[in-house]
Design a protein around this motif. Structure first.
Motif, short mmCIF file in Angstrom:
data_model
loop_
_atom_site.label_atom_id
_atom_site.label_comp_id
_atom_site.label_asym_id
_atom_site.label_seq_id
_atom_site.Cartn_x
_atom_site.Cartn_y
_atom_site.Cartn_z
N GLU A 63 0.82 -1.18 0.20
CA GLU A 63 -0.01 -0.22 -0.05
C GLU A 63 0.88 1.21 0.15
OE1 GLU A 63 -3.29 -0.02 2.78
OE2 GLU A 63 -4.03 -1.92 1.99
N GLU A 64 1.62 1.34 0.95
CA GLU A 64 2.80 2.49 1.03
C GLU A 64 3.52 2.79 -0.52
OE1 GLU A 64 6.30 4.66 3.23
OE2 GLU A 64 5.53 2.81 4.29
N MET A 65 4.09 1.48 -1.00
CA MET A 65 4.69 1.58 -2.30
C MET A 65 3.88 2.10 -3.46
SD MET A 65 6.09 -1.63 -4.54
CE MET A 65 6.87 -1.52 -6.00
N LEU A 66 2.40 2.02 -3.35
CA LEU A 66 1.66 2.41 -4.32
C LEU A 66 0.82 3.82 -4.14
CD1 LEU A 66 -0.31 -0.90 -5.35
CD2 LEU A 66 1.82 0.28 -6.37
N GLY A 67 1.49 4.43 -2.97
CA GLY A 67 1.06 5.79 -2.53
C GLY A 67 -0.07 5.91 -1.58
N TYR A 68 -0.53 4.89 -0.98
CA TYR A 68 -1.63 4.78 -0.01
C TYR A 68 -0.77 4.86 1.33
CZ TYR A 68 -4.70 2.50 -3.16
OH TYR A 68 -5.48 2.23 -4.53
N PRO A 69 -1.73 5.28 2.45
CA PRO A 69 -1.07 5.30 3.83
C PRO A 69 -0.75 4.13 4.17
CG PRO A 69 -3.55 6.09 3.85
CD PRO A 69 -3.16 5.51 2.53
N GLN A 70 0.46 4.10 4.96
CA GLN A 70 1.26 2.95 5.42
C GLN A 70 0.32 1.98 6.24
OE1 GLN A 70 4.01 4.88 8.16
NE2 GLN A 70 5.76 4.13 6.91
N LEU A 71 0.52 0.77 6.05
CA LEU A 71 -0.10 -0.34 6.73
C LEU A 71 0.12 -0.38 8.21
CD1 LEU A 71 0.47 -3.54 4.77
CD2 LEU A 71 -1.90 -2.57 5.03
N LEU A 72 1.45 -0.09 8.50
CA LEU A 72 1.51 -0.30 9.78
C LEU A 72 0.92 1.12 10.72
CD1 LEU A 72 4.94 -1.46 9.78
CD2 LEU A 72 3.04 -2.60 9.85
#
Length: 157
Positions: A63-72
């Motif tokens: 998700e973070e790689m694709l520009g979403y908020p971090q999973l963690l």
């Protein structure tokens, strides 16, 4: 010509759905966050290394790689997450996701080409295209090879 392909579908962010062709997936496993070994000086989306079948598997927050908020940093963080292990020519990369939804057949002839206006620039290089489904709307078809070969990994995987 067979135009139907099997895909693994999963959630991205809160509302989006994505698929990866099954042919690029070596395994799907549940990963406990405590078993991930952090590695310094890596891109933020790289969570670290996981011991998988006695080998080191790099785990990435897709998700973070694709520009979403971090999973963690998500409010519904769970201690165990699903990892999709991609494989290409003996290289493996683990993608952490919230949850898997299904394995489904999709007709690749119905796939639409990704257009820059529709998607964040960050996600574009990793898209093969997208499907539009009556029940769920847009479904991103992620390019497994582009993800494995992303320049940001350098020589790490």
């Amino acid at each position: 010509m067979e135009t139907k392909q099997k895909f693994l579908s999963f959630n991205l962010g809160t509302n989006d759905l994505a698929v990866i062709p099954l042919q690029h997936i070596a395994e799907v496993l549940q990963v406990s966050l405590t078993e991930i070994c952090g590695v310094p000086q890596m891109p933020n989306c790289v969570l670290g290394i996981y011991n998988w079948r006695g080998e080191m598997l790099w785990l990435v927050d897709l998700e973070e790689m694709l520009g979403y908020p971090q999973l963690l940093q998500s409010p519904n963080l769970v201690s165990k997450m699903m990892a999709i292990v991609l494989e290409n020519e003996g290289k493996y990369l683990g993608l952490l996701v919230h949850q898997l939804t299904d394995i489904e057949w999709l007709n690749t002839e119905q796939m639409k080409a990704p257009s820059a206006e529709l998607f964040y620039p960050v996600i574009s290089p990793f898209l093969n295209g997208y499907f539009i489904k009556p029940d769920t709307g847009i479904v991103f078809n992620l390019d497994a090879l582009a993800i494995i070969q992303a320049p940001m990994w350098g020589n790490h995987n």
